[in-house]
Scaffold this active site. Structure first.
Site, PDB file in Angstrom:
ATOM      1  N   ARG A   1     -24.127  -2.695  -0.242  1.00 59.44           N
ATOM      2  CA  ARG A   1     -23.974  -2.954  -1.675  1.00 59.44           C
ATOM      3  C   ARG A   1     -25.228  -3.697  -2.125  1.00 59.44           C
ATOM      4  NH1 ARG A   1     -17.858  -5.126  -2.706  1.00 59.44           N
ATOM      5  NH2 ARG A   1     -16.806  -3.913  -1.113  1.00 59.44           N
TER       6      ARG A   1
ATOM      7  N   PHE B   1     -19.777 -11.466 -15.069  1.00 53.00           N
ATOM      8  CA  PHE B   1     -19.863 -10.038 -14.722  1.00 53.00           C
ATOM      9  C   PHE B   1     -18.748  -9.277 -15.431  1.00 53.00           C
ATOM     10  CE2 PHE B   1     -18.598  -6.363 -12.281  1.00 53.00           C
ATOM     11  CZ  PHE B   1     -19.792  -5.777 -11.922  1.00 53.00           C
TER      12      PHE B   1
ATOM     13  N   ASN C   1       0.134  -1.989  -2.826  1.00 60.76           N
ATOM     14  CA  ASN C   1      -0.247  -0.980  -3.816  1.00 60.76           C
ATOM     15  C   ASN C   1      -0.321   0.426  -3.217  1.00 60.76           C
ATOM     16  OD1 ASN C   1      -2.562  -2.037  -2.367  1.00 60.76           O
ATOM     17  ND2 ASN C   1      -3.809  -0.757  -3.671  1.00 60.76           N
TER      18      ASN C   1
ATOM     19  N   THR D   1      -8.709   4.378  -4.048  1.00 59.56           N
ATOM     20  CA  THR D   1      -8.821   2.926  -4.011  1.00 59.56           C
ATOM     21  C   THR D   1      -8.752   2.337  -5.416  1.00 59.56           C
ATOM     22  OG1 THR D   1     -10.292   1.095  -3.397  1.00 59.56           O
ATOM     23  CG2 THR D   1     -11.361   3.154  -3.992  1.00 59.56           C
ATOM     24  N   GLY D   2      -8.315   1.104  -5.499  1.00 57.62           N
ATOM     25  CA  GLY D   2      -8.293   0.400  -6.781  1.00 57.62           C
ATOM     26  C   GLY D   2      -9.609  -0.282  -7.062  1.00 57.62           C
TER      27      GLY D   2
ATOM     28  N   ASP E   1      -6.431   4.627   1.782  1.00 58.72           N
ATOM     29  CA  ASP E   1      -6.871   3.481   0.984  1.00 58.72           C
ATOM     30  C   ASP E   1      -8.208   3.015   1.561  1.00 58.72           C
ATOM     31  OD1 ASP E   1      -6.719   1.231  -0.750  1.00 58.72           O
ATOM     32  OD2 ASP E   1      -5.990   0.023   0.904  1.00 58.72           O
TER      33      ASP E   1
ATOM     34  N   LYS F   1      -1.961   7.065  -7.353  1.00 57.43           N
ATOM     35  CA  LYS F   1      -2.138   7.488  -5.954  1.00 57.43           C
ATOM     36  C   LYS F   1      -0.996   8.426  -5.558  1.00 57.43           C
ATOM     37  CE  LYS F   1      -4.592   3.382  -4.232  1.00 57.43           C
ATOM     38  NZ  LYS F   1      -4.654   2.387  -3.162  1.00 57.43           N
TER      39      LYS F   1
ATOM     40  N   ARG G   1     -10.635   2.903  -8.920  1.00 56.72           N
ATOM     41  CA  ARG G   1      -9.859   2.296 -10.010  1.00 56.72           C
ATOM     42  C   ARG G   1      -8.528   3.019 -10.196  1.00 56.72           C
ATOM     43  NH1 ARG G   1     -11.365  -2.377 -10.869  1.00 56.72           N
ATOM     44  NH2 ARG G   1     -10.833  -2.446 -13.049  1.00 56.72           N
TER      45      ARG G   1
END
Length: 1046
Positions: free
Chosen positions: A596, A543, A787, A676-677, A391, A764, A758
């Site tokens: 980022r 956003f 998760n 990863t989500g 993760d 997963k 996502r």
């Protein structure tokens, strides 16, 4: 065109991701576990339910009180190894087949079963206590008697539950009321979907307007909810109030839900429970824990089948050489029992005890403190991992954003030059106007002034373009109302949907421009001099994942100026801002550093321009057809020729030593996949920052695909790339797996690294399962959130990281660590040692049993193939227990290299991935050694014995014990003081026990010189050639680890 190889669609079985998880209880249908159906839920009236719903309990246990013993015994005897010994022990109840005392067969089997049952009972009890802790959490419930306390397990569908800030939501609920003034609340969902962004949730408007929470019980209202399903991102329902005039109907969507396993981040909320127990979205997104069996155990099981085959062949040969005389079928069974040592029961005992020792060593390692072994049945699996699936949030990163860089094109400010930014901001708000005019004369100062104003504009833009709300809380000295009135710094906390946003606002505060207040229509900033700047919020454009940008239009109350500020990803902002020659290059540079990047721009509007825009915007929002398209078109009319202000670089701080740990794993031959989500951009940044993707590797971002033809084209484009990392979203992955599962997995497995963003929790687990099926290699999954539980339970080895977000993952895992960096030592040192030691131990135990079986075969063949045991009673039990057990078991302390060397040279781990320590080749070598030594000892004893049979027993048994002790010494690579103690203790036990073994061994014969030289000669002939061969092999063909230890 040659690259466009036609891809064949796969016909695959229907996936089990959304299967009903009714557990193993046959009465689940009676207990409210039938088919999932929509429901009408009356507020505060659980008794009005129209169907039975499951209890709101968390249950991670494999067994219950009634199924524990049958379940454990079934899991033991479904394997050939244990079933064989059970049948063997049972055969001794038949008089014609009995060869010795019953205890010689039942005691070892009973010992194995007791150890297993106790271990499983301890693990089940731990699991029960952990579940009990979660199920016993106390919540407040609104009832006709007022507010009452209720346990999480006592919550029912229809209950009105109050959840405080930072408290876990205990069941799936519809959001009815909040204590927040702005009429909304933030939700932390990273335990459910892995996303770090906080989610904004809105209460039902009708219930939020009620004067008090108690009024919820006075109205006649109900919620209609769809049937339970696994989709955590969507919900369809309605809220109806019947006693209103007219009756009120409101549609409900995902914005009105509070799913279980999420955490309330702001205020106190009231919700009505709509789903409980196994109907919860979080539970439906986790798979049932499977009973994991180690690959090593399966390999040993395979070897025992080969040994059993050898046992049957030897027995048949013996009977055949008797020409099948008399009751030959009974003779076959007697020979099967006589040679039963070929398949050693002590193998299971030694391996199980070895695993306990390995688990204890992991727990006691001071260099990985806090590590817990929850599944002590397969620590050796850690030594053979080929794929690591990890993760991102909370596992590789700390989920703490830090502002790192402000870039204005001509000048950049890093962490070490923030004091310059601070002085520019300070001078912009403190310099009197006439000083500003005077400072324009000299050229140098003019440049400085220009930089100063640019810095000030950039900082002001960052302080305004966001959705952050400052909230004031009592700190024990100042109460909340007073703190809010005076904008008390010590009482202020920032709330936002994204930690990126908070880090930007915290940075503007650190350089002097502080966000002190905000509501739906206004914002207040405080300057370094303490002056409050008021801004009216005219419009906000939030956003979205499609637009990848957010905008805000504000009016400065002091000057009346209207400004449109915007920030967003460089890919979309490049076409919106005025032409410049540095944006693309600097964005690339900052992205390579793992930051980022956000591009910040502004546009000044006149009153007429804004009024014209507002009229068109309102008109677009009222349209019925193509509303979203028309709204986007109106906003885009503003997004032209904007003034580029700055770039911001924010870093999601990595966990300690993530980069060196990933490098160790890569050098060890382990491929790392990040599931990863989180968003694609965020995931890619982290992959670069953590060096999951090395600097010289290309990244192939798999374009979003929705149809089979799109997937075909994109897979062909990907096929042409070589040695590049893959980044793919969960939606595209699903399409690829639906049509081209085999081709996609084949290409992905060739990649040095894969990033899936996502990803839903069930996805997963699906990826883990596909890797296991397609490659046949061992997988290890690492995660820290709820998760990640499905992925952890599906993997061959599940490792949970105890993070800030609770222990859900670590409790469901096989191994629990406190930091990601501990994974390196867990695999390279403990995994490697456990596997190598288990392999050595198992082969030595097999060797020990084959030696005595070879001697029995030689003895029977010399004495006319009689089914008479060579050693009886205590000799046969003592041989595999007190005489040889301690030295053989001491091999669990052996190691070929020091732990520091194993960490320094992770390439040593690669050798284990091929399974060389325990293979058919090594097994065959040990079988040949056993046959050689057993034959030498037996033939030697027969040649050298004098007059009595009892002398054969004395010479051969003593030689056998000495041979075993010397073979342990030959096998050991690094001596431990306990090994020497074990050798001496075993020898002492044998010498001491000779006094009591006079019915088997002639004590007076042992004391003679003749006995001593005969035993010495036989032992030397059986062991010396092997010592010479070992020396020659180490001299001319040394193993890789010996080069590092020499």
């Amino acid at each position: 065109m040659t690259d466009n190889i036609p891809l064949q669609p796969v016909r695959h079985k229907k996936r089990h991701d959304n299967k009903r998880r009714d557990g193993c209880c046959p009465w689940s249908r009676c207990c409210g576990g039938g088919d999932f159906r929509p429901r009408t839920v009356w507020l505060g009236h659980p008794e009005k339910r129209e169907q039975r719903y499951p209890r709101n309990v968390i249950n991670n246990q494999k067994y219950n009180f009634f199924t524990f013993l049958p379940g454990v015994l079934f899991n033991q005897f479904k394997y050939f190894f244990n079933l064989y010994f059970l049948l063997l022990a049972c055969s001794q109840f038949v008089n014609e087949l009995r060869l010795g005392a019953l205890y010689t067969y039942w005691v070892p089997l009973g010992f194995v079963l007791i150890i297993t049952i106790v271990r499983e009972a301890v693990e089940e009890m731990r699991c029960f206590l952990r579940d009990k802790e979660v199920n016993s959490q106390i919540y407040s419930k609104l009832s006709t008697r007022g507010t009452v306390k209720v346990k999480s397990s006592g919550i029912q569908v229809g209950d009105l539950i109050i959840v405080e800030k930072n408290q876990r939501v205990p069941a799936d609920m519809i959001f009815l009321r909040t204590s927040e003034r702005n009429g909304s609340c933030f939700l932390r969902t990273d335990q459910l979907d892995g996303e770090t962004d906080w989610k904004l949730r809105l209460p039902v408007a009708c219930t939020q307007r009620l004067p008090t929470a108690a009024d919820l019980l006075q109205i006649r209202s109900f919620v209609y909810a769809e049937e339970p399903n696994i989709d955590i991102h969507n919900f369809i329902g309605t809220f109806t109030r019947e006693d209103g005039d007219p009756p009120v109907n409101e549609s409900l969507s995902i914005e009105n839900t509070l799913w279980a396993s999420t955490v309330i981040a702001s205020g106190t909320v009231v919700g009505v429970v709509i789903y409980t127990g196994k109907e919860l979205r979080s539970v439906m997104n986790t798979s049932n824990p499977r009973h994991k069996i180690g690959l090593f155990d399966l390999e040993v099981n395979c070897l025992t089948k080969i040994l059993f085959g050898a046992l049957v062949v030897v027995s048949l040969v013996m009977v055949a050489l008797q020409h099948f005389a008399g009751r030959w079928y009974l003779q076959i069974f007697r020979f099967l029992l006589l040679f039963s040592n070929i398949v050693p029961i002590s193998l299971r005992v030694n391996l199980d005890m070895g695993k306990m020792v390995f688990s204890w060593m992991i727990k006691k390692d001071s260099k990985i403190p806090g590590t817990v072994v929850r599944a002590s049945t397969f620590p050796e699996q850690l030594g053979r991992i080929s794929y690591l699936l990890t993760d991102k949030t909370g596992t590789l990163t700390q989920n703490e954003m830090v502002f790192r860089r402000l870039h204005l094109g001509t000048v950049a400010y890093g962490m070490d030059s923030m004091d310059e930014v601070q002085s520019h901001v300070f001078s912009a708000y403190t310099q009197p106007p006439h000083d500003l005019q005077a400072s324009r004369a000299p050229g140098a100062t003019k440049v400085r002034k220009t930089i100063s104003s640019r810095v000030h504009e950039a900082v002001k833009a960052i302080a305004l373009v966001h959705n952050v709300t400052p909230v004031y809380e009592s700190n024990g000295v100042t109460d909340q109302a007073e703190a809010e009135m005076h904008y008390e710094d010590t009482c202020r906390v920032y709330q936002a949907s994204s930690p990126d946003e908070v880090s930007l606002v915290q940075w503007t505060e650190s350089v002097g421009l502080t966000l002190v207040g905000r509501d739906q229509s206004s914002m207040q900033l405080r300057t370094p001099s303490g002056q409050i700047l008021n801004f009216t919020i005219l419009q906000i454009f939030p956003f979205t994942y499609e637009s990848k940008r957010m905008g805000i239009i504000v009016r400065d109350e002091s000057t009346g100026e209207i400004t449109f500020y915007m920030k967003g990803a460089d890919v979309v902002m490049a076409g919106i801002v005025q032409y410049n020659d540095w944006l693309e290059e600097e964005c690339g540079n900052m992205a390579r550093e793992g930051l980022r990047v956000l591009v910040v721009a502004k546009k000044s509007l006149t009153e007429e321009q804004y009024q014209d825009f507002e009229a068109r915007y309102v008109q677009a929002k009222l349209s019925v057809h193509d509303r979203s398209l028309k709204v986007a078109t109106v906003i885009e009319s503003l997004e032209m020729e904007m003034e580029l202000l700055c770039l911001t670089g924010v870093e999601d701080q990595l966990q300690a030593d993530v980069r060196p740990t990933l490098e160790i794993l890569r050098n060890a031959g382990i491929k790392v996949w990040m599931l990863t989500g989180d968003k694609l951009e965020t995931a890619t940044c982290t992959a670069k920052n953590a060096h999951l993707v090395t600097r010289n590797q290309d990244i192939h971002v798999f374009r979003p695909v929705t149809t089979r033809s799109e997937a075909h084209l994109e897979l062909n484009a990907f096929r042409r790339k070589h040695d590049c990392a893959l980044v793919i979203s969960g939606d595209s992955l699903e399409v690829c797996l639906k049509y081209y599962e085999y081709e996609f997995m084949e290409l992905a497995c060739q990649c040095p690294a894969v990033v899936c963003c996502r990803c839903a929790p069930t996805q997963k687990a699906q990826i883990v399962r596909l890797l296991q099926e397609r490659t046949g290699k061992l997988t290890c999954a690492v995660g820290d959130g709820g998760n990640d539980v499905s992925m952890i339970q599906e993997a061959d080895c599940g490792v949970g990281v105890e993070g800030k977000e609770g222990k859900q993952a670590s409790l469901a895992a096989d191994f629990s660590i406190t930091q990601f960096k501990h994974l390196g030592r867990l695999l390279m040192v403990h995994g490697r040692n456990s596997y190598k030691r288990s392999a050595a131990l198992s082969q030595f135990v097999i060797h020990r049993s084959l030696c005595i079986s070879t001697m029995q075969a030689v003895f029977s063949s010399v004495f006319y193939f009689a089914s008479v045991p060579l050693y009886q009673g205590f000799l046969i039990i003592g041989y595999s227990t007190i005489y040889t057990m301690f030295p053989v078991f001491s091999l669990v302390l052996d190691k070929d290299v020091k732990s520091e060397v194993a960490m320094l040279y992770p390439e040593l781990y690669k050798d284990l991935l091929k399974g060389r320590p325990l293979s058919f080749k090594t097994f065959l070598i040990w079988v040949l050694i056993s046959i050689y030594q057993g034959s030498i000892i037996m033939y030697g004893a027969l040649l050298l014995f004098e007059s009595e049979f009892v002398h054969i027993v004395a010479i051969s048994f003593t030689s056998l014990i000495l041979t075993e002790l010397l073979m342990v010494a030959l096998t050991v690579q690094t001596w431990h003081w306990l090994m020497i103690v074990a050798e001496l203790l075993s020898l002492a036990c044998y010498i001491a026990s000779l006094v009591f073994l006079h019915e088997f061994i002639d004590v007076y014969f042992i004391a003679t010189l003749s006995f001593v030289w005969k035993v010495t000669a036989i032992t030397l002939v059986s062991c010396l050639p092997l010592y010479i061969l070992k020396y020659l092999r180490r001299r001319f063909s040394p193993p890789s680890y010996s080069k590092l230890t020499s």
